[in-house]
Motif scaffolding. Structure first.
Motif, PDB file in Angstrom:
ATOM      1  N   GLU A 179      11.275 -25.423  17.709  1.00 59.09           N
ATOM      2  CA  GLU A 179      10.275 -26.382  18.174  1.00 59.09           C
ATOM      3  C   GLU A 179      10.880 -27.387  19.141  1.00 59.09           C
ATOM      4  O   GLU A 179      10.253 -27.748  20.139  1.00 59.09           O
ATOM      5  CB  GLU A 179       9.639 -27.114  16.986  1.00 59.09           C
ATOM      6  N   LYS A 180      12.098 -27.811  18.854  1.00 62.22           N
ATOM      7  CA  LYS A 180      12.770 -28.733  19.775  1.00 62.22           C
ATOM      8  C   LYS A 180      13.026 -28.069  21.122  1.00 62.22           C
ATOM      9  O   LYS A 180      12.841 -28.687  22.177  1.00 62.22           O
ATOM     10  CB  LYS A 180      14.093 -29.210  19.174  1.00 62.22           C
ATOM     11  N   ILE A 181      13.426 -26.807  21.092  1.00 67.41           N
ATOM     12  CA  ILE A 181      13.688 -26.087  22.337  1.00 67.41           C
ATOM     13  C   ILE A 181      12.404 -25.977  23.162  1.00 67.41           C
ATOM     14  O   ILE A 181      12.413 -26.236  24.369  1.00 67.41           O
ATOM     15  CB  ILE A 181      14.287 -24.687  22.042  1.00 67.41           C
ATOM     16  N   ILE A 182      11.299 -25.617  22.509  1.00 68.93           N
ATOM     17  CA  ILE A 182      10.019 -25.515  23.225  1.00 68.93           C
ATOM     18  C   ILE A 182       9.607 -26.871  23.768  1.00 68.93           C
ATOM     19  O   ILE A 182       9.172 -26.985  24.920  1.00 68.93           O
ATOM     20  CB  ILE A 182       8.931 -24.938  22.301  1.00 68.93           C
ATOM     21  N   LEU A 183       9.751 -27.917  22.965  1.00 68.74           N
ATOM     22  CA  LEU A 183       9.355 -29.258  23.376  1.00 68.74           C
ATOM     23  C   LEU A 183      10.157 -29.728  24.587  1.00 68.74           C
ATOM     24  O   LEU A 183       9.592 -30.224  25.566  1.00 68.74           O
ATOM     25  CB  LEU A 183       9.544 -30.218  22.199  1.00 68.74           C
ATOM     26  N   TYR A 184      11.468 -29.549  24.548  1.00 70.86           N
ATOM     27  CA  TYR A 184      12.311 -29.997  25.660  1.00 70.86           C
ATOM     28  C   TYR A 184      12.140 -29.121  26.896  1.00 70.86           C
ATOM     29  O   TYR A 184      12.198 -29.620  28.021  1.00 70.86           O
ATOM     30  CB  TYR A 184      13.779 -30.055  25.232  1.00 70.86           C
ATOM     31  N   THR A 185      11.931 -27.827  26.712  1.00 73.73           N
ATOM     32  CA  THR A 185      11.697 -26.949  27.857  1.00 73.73           C
ATOM     33  C   THR A 185      10.380 -27.304  28.545  1.00 73.73           C
ATOM     34  O   THR A 185      10.301 -27.345  29.778  1.00 73.73           O
ATOM     35  CB  THR A 185      11.671 -25.480  27.408  1.00 73.73           C
ATOM     36  N   ALA A 186       9.361 -27.585  27.747  1.00 71.48           N
ATOM     37  CA  ALA A 186       8.073 -27.979  28.314  1.00 71.48           C
ATOM     38  C   ALA A 186       8.189 -29.332  29.034  1.00 71.48           C
ATOM     39  O   ALA A 186       7.608 -29.515  30.109  1.00 71.48           O
ATOM     40  CB  ALA A 186       7.007 -28.042  27.230  1.00 71.48           C
ATOM     41  N   ALA A 187       8.918 -30.254  28.459  1.00 72.59           N
ATOM     42  CA  ALA A 187       9.131 -31.547  29.124  1.00 72.59           C
ATOM     43  C   ALA A 187       9.871 -31.334  30.441  1.00 72.59           C
ATOM     44  O   ALA A 187       9.564 -31.982  31.448  1.00 72.59           O
ATOM     45  CB  ALA A 187       9.903 -32.492  28.216  1.00 72.59           C
TER      46      ALA A 187
ATOM     47  N   ILE B  96       0.586 -25.070  31.212  1.00 72.61           N
ATOM     48  CA  ILE B  96       1.243 -24.330  30.137  1.00 72.61           C
ATOM     49  C   ILE B  96       2.209 -25.227  29.378  1.00 72.61           C
ATOM     50  O   ILE B  96       2.268 -25.188  28.141  1.00 72.61           O
ATOM     51  CB  ILE B  96       1.960 -23.084  30.700  1.00 72.61           C
ATOM     52  N   CYS B  97       2.938 -26.071  30.086  1.00 73.33           N
ATOM     53  CA  CYS B  97       3.883 -26.978  29.433  1.00 73.33           C
ATOM     54  C   CYS B  97       3.170 -27.998  28.551  1.00 73.33           C
ATOM     55  O   CYS B  97       3.617 -28.290  27.444  1.00 73.33           O
ATOM     56  CB  CYS B  97       4.742 -27.695  30.471  1.00 73.33           C
ATOM     57  N   VAL B  98       2.054 -28.529  29.030  1.00 74.39           N
ATOM     58  CA  VAL B  98       1.302 -29.494  28.228  1.00 74.39           C
ATOM     59  C   VAL B  98       0.725 -28.820  26.987  1.00 74.39           C
ATOM     60  O   VAL B  98       0.784 -29.378  25.891  1.00 74.39           O
ATOM     61  CB  VAL B  98       0.198 -30.161  29.081  1.00 74.39           C
ATOM     62  N   LEU B  99       0.186 -27.615  27.147  1.00 76.06           N
ATOM     63  CA  LEU B  99      -0.340 -26.881  25.992  1.00 76.06           C
ATOM     64  C   LEU B  99       0.766 -26.577  24.980  1.00 76.06           C
ATOM     65  O   LEU B  99       0.544 -26.665  23.767  1.00 76.06           O
ATOM     66  CB  LEU B  99      -1.025 -25.594  26.433  1.00 76.06           C
ATOM     67  N   ALA B 100       1.948 -26.227  25.458  1.00 75.83           N
ATOM     68  CA  ALA B 100       3.068 -25.950  24.556  1.00 75.83           C
ATOM     69  C   ALA B 100       3.455 -27.205  23.783  1.00 75.83           C
ATOM     70  O   ALA B 100       3.699 -27.145  22.563  1.00 75.83           O
ATOM     71  CB  ALA B 100       4.262 -25.422  25.346  1.00 75.83           C
TER      72      ALA B 100
ATOM     73  N   ILE C 237       1.539 -29.822  23.087  1.00 73.15           N
ATOM     74  CA  ILE C 237       0.475 -30.136  22.129  1.00 73.15           C
ATOM     75  C   ILE C 237       0.575 -29.224  20.911  1.00 73.15           C
ATOM     76  O   ILE C 237       0.456 -29.681  19.767  1.00 73.15           O
ATOM     77  CB  ILE C 237      -0.911 -30.013  22.802  1.00 73.15           C
ATOM     78  N   GLY C 238       0.808 -27.941  21.141  1.00 71.32           N
ATOM     79  CA  GLY C 238       0.921 -26.994  20.030  1.00 71.32           C
ATOM     80  C   GLY C 238       2.074 -27.319  19.104  1.00 71.32           C
ATOM     81  O   GLY C 238       1.923 -27.306  17.875  1.00 71.32           O
ATOM     82  N   VAL C 239       3.234 -27.633  19.654  1.00 70.36           N
ATOM     83  CA  VAL C 239       4.399 -27.960  18.829  1.00 70.36           C
ATOM     84  C   VAL C 239       4.154 -29.253  18.056  1.00 70.36           C
ATOM     85  O   VAL C 239       4.426 -29.335  16.847  1.00 70.36           O
ATOM     86  CB  VAL C 239       5.675 -28.072  19.699  1.00 70.36           C
ATOM     87  N   LEU C 240       3.652 -30.275  18.728  1.00 68.47           N
ATOM     88  CA  LEU C 240       3.431 -31.548  18.051  1.00 68.47           C
ATOM     89  C   LEU C 240       2.369 -31.432  16.955  1.00 68.47           C
ATOM     90  O   LEU C 240       2.495 -32.049  15.898  1.00 68.47           O
ATOM     91  CB  LEU C 240       3.062 -32.620  19.070  1.00 68.47           C
ATOM     92  N   MET C 241       1.332 -30.644  17.188  1.00 71.30           N
ATOM     93  CA  MET C 241       0.316 -30.446  16.158  1.00 71.30           C
ATOM     94  C   MET C 241       0.888 -29.655  14.979  1.00 71.30           C
ATOM     95  O   MET C 241       0.568 -29.949  13.821  1.00 71.30           O
ATOM     96  CB  MET C 241      -0.905 -29.730  16.729  1.00 71.30           C
ATOM     97  N   SER C 242       1.731 -28.674  15.235  1.00 69.94           N
ATOM     98  CA  SER C 242       2.355 -27.920  14.153  1.00 69.94           C
ATOM     99  C   SER C 242       3.222 -28.829  13.287  1.00 69.94           C
ATOM    100  O   SER C 242       3.197 -28.748  12.056  1.00 69.94           O
ATOM    101  CB  SER C 242       3.211 -26.787  14.711  1.00 69.94           C
ATOM    102  N   VAL C 243       3.979 -29.707  13.933  1.00 70.54           N
ATOM    103  CA  VAL C 243       4.830 -30.643  13.195  1.00 70.54           C
ATOM    104  C   VAL C 243       3.961 -31.590  12.365  1.00 70.54           C
ATOM    105  O   VAL C 243       4.245 -31.852  11.188  1.00 70.54           O
ATOM    106  CB  VAL C 243       5.749 -31.427  14.169  1.00 70.54           C
ATOM    107  N   LEU C 244       2.904 -32.099  12.961  1.00 70.65           N
ATOM    108  CA  LEU C 244       2.018 -33.024  12.257  1.00 70.65           C
ATOM    109  C   LEU C 244       1.358 -32.351  11.054  1.00 70.65           C
ATOM    110  O   LEU C 244       1.316 -32.933   9.957  1.00 70.65           O
ATOM    111  CB  LEU C 244       0.951 -33.557  13.212  1.00 70.65           C
ATOM    112  N   LEU C 245       0.880 -31.131  11.238  1.00 71.08           N
ATOM    113  CA  LEU C 245       0.249 -30.424  10.123  1.00 71.08           C
ATOM    114  C   LEU C 245       1.255 -30.080   9.028  1.00 71.08           C
ATOM    115  O   LEU C 245       0.929 -30.117   7.846  1.00 71.08           O
ATOM    116  CB  LEU C 245      -0.458 -29.172  10.627  1.00 71.08           C
ATOM    117  N   ARG C 246       2.477 -29.740   9.392  1.00 71.98           N
ATOM    118  CA  ARG C 246       3.513 -29.446   8.403  1.00 71.98           C
ATOM    119  C   ARG C 246       3.836 -30.698   7.594  1.00 71.98           C
ATOM    120  O   ARG C 246       4.023 -30.644   6.375  1.00 71.98           O
ATOM    121  CB  ARG C 246       4.773 -28.912   9.078  1.00 71.98           C
ATOM    122  N   ARG C 247       3.898 -31.849   8.269  1.00 67.80           N
ATOM    123  CA  ARG C 247       4.157 -33.109   7.549  1.00 67.80           C
ATOM    124  C   ARG C 247       3.022 -33.412   6.572  1.00 67.80           C
ATOM    125  O   ARG C 247       3.268 -33.888   5.466  1.00 67.80           O
ATOM    126  CB  ARG C 247       4.318 -34.262   8.532  1.00 67.80           C
TER     127      ARG C 247
END
Length: 165
Positions: A5-13, A54-58, A60-70
């Motif tokens: 998730e960190k890799i996807i987040l930083y790559t998208a940024a 695509i980067c913004v969607l990625a 959003i997807g990662v951050l929502m996954s983290v939020l739902l997991r929490r």
């Protein structure tokens, strides 16, 4: 947050930063003949615009996954009422498009030098305004959220069913 998730987040940024730098470089090479926001609009209509969507969607997807997991780890329901309401609200742009197209059937749809009425106006309005909602990424974000919600809802039900048995 997981390593993937960190890799996807930083790559998208990084992709978003590359888009911004590309727009600024275009403005510098053009010697700022137009205001800087105009260069962002021009770049958005290129493959660079697809990259930023695509980067913004990625992200959003990662951050929502983290939020739902929490939420799940803290013992709360994974899908809350707010997520359900936002899922229902994500259909509003589609409904508005159909309503506008139906309105154009009676009032006429003016495009360039022509006016159309009836079914032809409905088709024209639906197609052209739908294209506008795709270029301004309203529909892609709505569809992304709908797919994300449905997948999460199915996974939550399977997980709840497995816990009960």
């Amino acid at each position: 947050m997981k390593k993937a998730e960190k890799i996807i987040l930083y790559t998208a940024a990084g992709g978003i930063i590359v888009f911004i730098l590309r727009c600024i470089a275009d403005a510098v090479l053009d010697r700022f003949r137009a205001p800087l926001p105009d260069y962002f609009g021009l770049a958005y209509m290129s493959p660079w615009g697809a990259l930023v969507v695509i980067c913004v969607l990625a992200q959003i997807g990662v951050l929502m996954s983290v939020l739902l997991r929490r939420r799940r780890n803290s013992g709360k329901k994974e899908i809350s009422r707010g997520y359900t309401v936002s899922f229902i609200c994500s259909f509003i742009p589609f409904v508005l498009l159909v309503a506008y197209s139906a309105y154009c059937m009676k009032a006429g749809f003016y495009f360039l030098w022509s006016v159309s009425y009836g079914w032809e106006a409905f088709e024209d309005a639906f197609m052209i305004m739908g294209l506008v909602f795709i270029i301004i990424p309203v529909f892609p974000f709505c569809v992304f959220w709908q797919v994300f919600y449905i997948v999460r809802r199915i996974k939550a039900r399977k997980r709840l069913k497995a816990e009960r048995s």
